[in-house]
Design an enzyme around this catalytic site. Structure first.
Site, short mmCIF file in Angstrom:
data_model
loop_
_atom_site.label_atom_id
_atom_site.label_comp_id
_atom_site.label_asym_id
_atom_site.label_seq_id
_atom_site.Cartn_x
_atom_site.Cartn_y
_atom_site.Cartn_z
N THR A 45 1.06 -1.71 0.26
CA THR A 45 0.09 -0.05 -0.31
C THR A 45 0.80 0.96 -0.41
OG1 THR A 45 -0.49 -0.18 2.25
CG2 THR A 45 -1.51 -1.29 1.41
N VAL A 47 0.91 4.70 1.88
CA VAL A 47 1.68 5.14 2.96
C VAL A 47 2.17 4.53 3.60
CG1 VAL A 47 0.41 6.27 5.17
CG2 VAL A 47 -0.69 6.47 3.25
N CYS A 48 1.99 2.61 3.52
CA CYS A 48 2.90 2.24 5.04
C CYS A 48 3.97 2.55 4.31
CB CYS A 48 2.13 0.58 3.85
SG CYS A 48 0.76 0.76 5.11
N PRO A 49 4.80 2.48 3.02
CA PRO A 49 5.64 2.26 2.62
C PRO A 49 6.75 3.65 3.13
CG PRO A 49 4.86 2.15 0.45
CD PRO A 49 4.04 1.86 1.30
N LEU A 52 7.16 2.79 7.13
CA LEU A 52 8.26 2.30 6.99
C LEU A 52 9.70 2.75 6.75
CD1 LEU A 52 6.90 -0.86 6.20
CD2 LEU A 52 6.20 -0.50 8.34
#
Lengths: 188, 220
Positions: A45, A47-49, A52
């Site tokens: 997805t 926003v996650c990267p 992270l």
């Protein structure tokens, strides 16, 4: 609504992906040092990267203060590897990515959205005894700030070491001078 | 030098009861101390400090006050990068003890006790602590960052400044961090008291004079 502060991490055993390899992670691995459990909805997805990657940027600083990072999603460790293979941002992640397809961890921390099989963006700071000292839970689309998380871990560590013998400071420029509060008892 | 007589000797920060208590403490002074303060008379905090000091010095014949404009204060030998800056002088020498900001709130205690320790009988101090302070061989500049509402802070200020009084190698200043955002930014100050040694080593929380001396002994 249940308060999780002070709650002890329950036993668990999950598979994880870390630096190109698979490994098993259990409760014992999170004891003896500070830990952050960093839940996010799903691999692959947008926003996650971003967050992270932000976390990876500060990972060395977390390690310097004796804190280990564990990201958690409801994907398997195989999907984590596939994501690392496909994404430059994820490829450079050095911390451990836990796979929680059965929702064991997400359910334990109250961040699992059962009907979607995804976790809310929950961040949990655990002390070396595995007890929750601070946490925040965001709705799906609201990202977090790794630098602020680092500050919180440092604050939690400080309080653990010094108790309440310091005064938290929130500086307000231009604040008026406080009226003197003379109390010489015990000083003379 | 600024003419002190043009400064109000009736600071609103010091009410009658507080003045009476301080007068009682200063009644025990048996030596003279000179307070030298560098103030920028265009700034509110400096004006506040000037009046505070003028009012305070009226409470004892053993205390003299000298006020300087920033340009004239450079030769005093004390740190004046954060104004208002106030130093305690004894026998014509700078003691290494300074206050940056207005010592209101809880810090009135460190200010009054600092003068008492310097020009009065002083607080009791163990021989072991004095001996340990005597072992200090390296110069050290200590900043104790405080907030005026912090009840843990005066003890650390008093202890660091006591070390400075007993060791010619040590300087110790109280800094009201609320007034100096550059310090808050530089040292990421989120809690007080915060002891900063030589602008490098940072320690938070209350500590005894023995522990603070050890930190100075260990400082590189």
């Amino acid at each position: 609504m249940e308060n999780l502060i002070g709650r002890e991490l329950e036993d668990f055993r999950v598979q994880a992906y870390c630096r190109g390899a698979f490994q098993e992670v259990s409760k014992g691995d999170l004891l003896g040092h500070w830990s952050v459990l960093f839940f996010y909805p799903a691999d692959f997805t947008f926003v996650c990267p971003t967050e992270l990657g932000d976390l990876q940027d500060f990972y060395e600083k977390f390690q310097e203060i004796g804190c280990e990072i564990y990201s958690v999603s409801e994907d398997t460790h195989f999907v984590h590897k596939a994501w690392a293979d496909a994404s430059e941002t994820i490829k450079r992640i050095q911390y451990t990515m836990l796979g929680d397809p059965a929702g064991v961890l997400a359910r334990q921390f109250g961040v699992l959205v059962e009907e979607e099989g995804q976790a809310l963006r929950g961040t949990f700071i655990l002390n070396p005894e595995g007890r929750v000292k601070a946490y925040e839970i965001h709705d799906m689309g609201i990202g977090r700030n790794a630098e602020e998380l680092l500050r919180k871990v440092q604050a939690a560590q400080f309080v653990e070491e010094h108790g309440d013998q310091v005064c938290p400071a929130k500086w307000k420029p231009g604040e008026e001078t406080l009226t003197p509060s003379l109390d010489l008892v015990g000083l003379l | 030098m600024i003419d002190c007589m043009q400064i109000s000797a009736d600071s609103p920060l010091l009410d009658e009861k507080t003045r009476e208590t301080i007068h009682g403490v200063f009644g025990k002074l048996n030596q003279d101390v000179v307070i030298k303060a560098v103030v920028d008379m265009k700034e509110e905090k400096s004006l506040e400090m000037a009046s505070f000091l003028r009012t305070l010095t009226e409470l004892s014949d053993h205390i003299a006050l000298e006020l300087y404009e920033p340009l004239d204060g450079a030769d005093l030998g004390m740190e004046i990068s954060h104004l208002p800056a106030t130093g305690l002088f004894f026998n014509g020498e700078y003691t290494g003890v300074s206050f940056h900001g207005v010592p209101g709130g809880k810090e009135i205690n460190s200010f009054v006790i600092g003068i008492y320790n310097l020009a009065g009988p002083g607080q009791e101090l163990s021989k072991a602590a004095v001996k340990k302070i005597g072992k200090l061989k390296r110069p050290a500049k200590v900043k104790v960052c405080v907030s005026l509402a912090c009840h843990h802070c005066p003890g650390v200020v008093i202890a660091c400044q006591r070390i400075a009084m007993l060791s010619p190698l040590v300087e110790a200043g109280m800094y009201d961090a609320n007034l100096y955002p550059d310090l808050v930014e530089k040292f990421k100050i989120e809690r007080v008291p915060l002891v900063i040694i030589n602008d490098k080593d940072v320690f938070a929380g209350p500590r005894s004079i023995e522990d603070l001396t050890q930190l100075l002994l260990d400082a590189k």
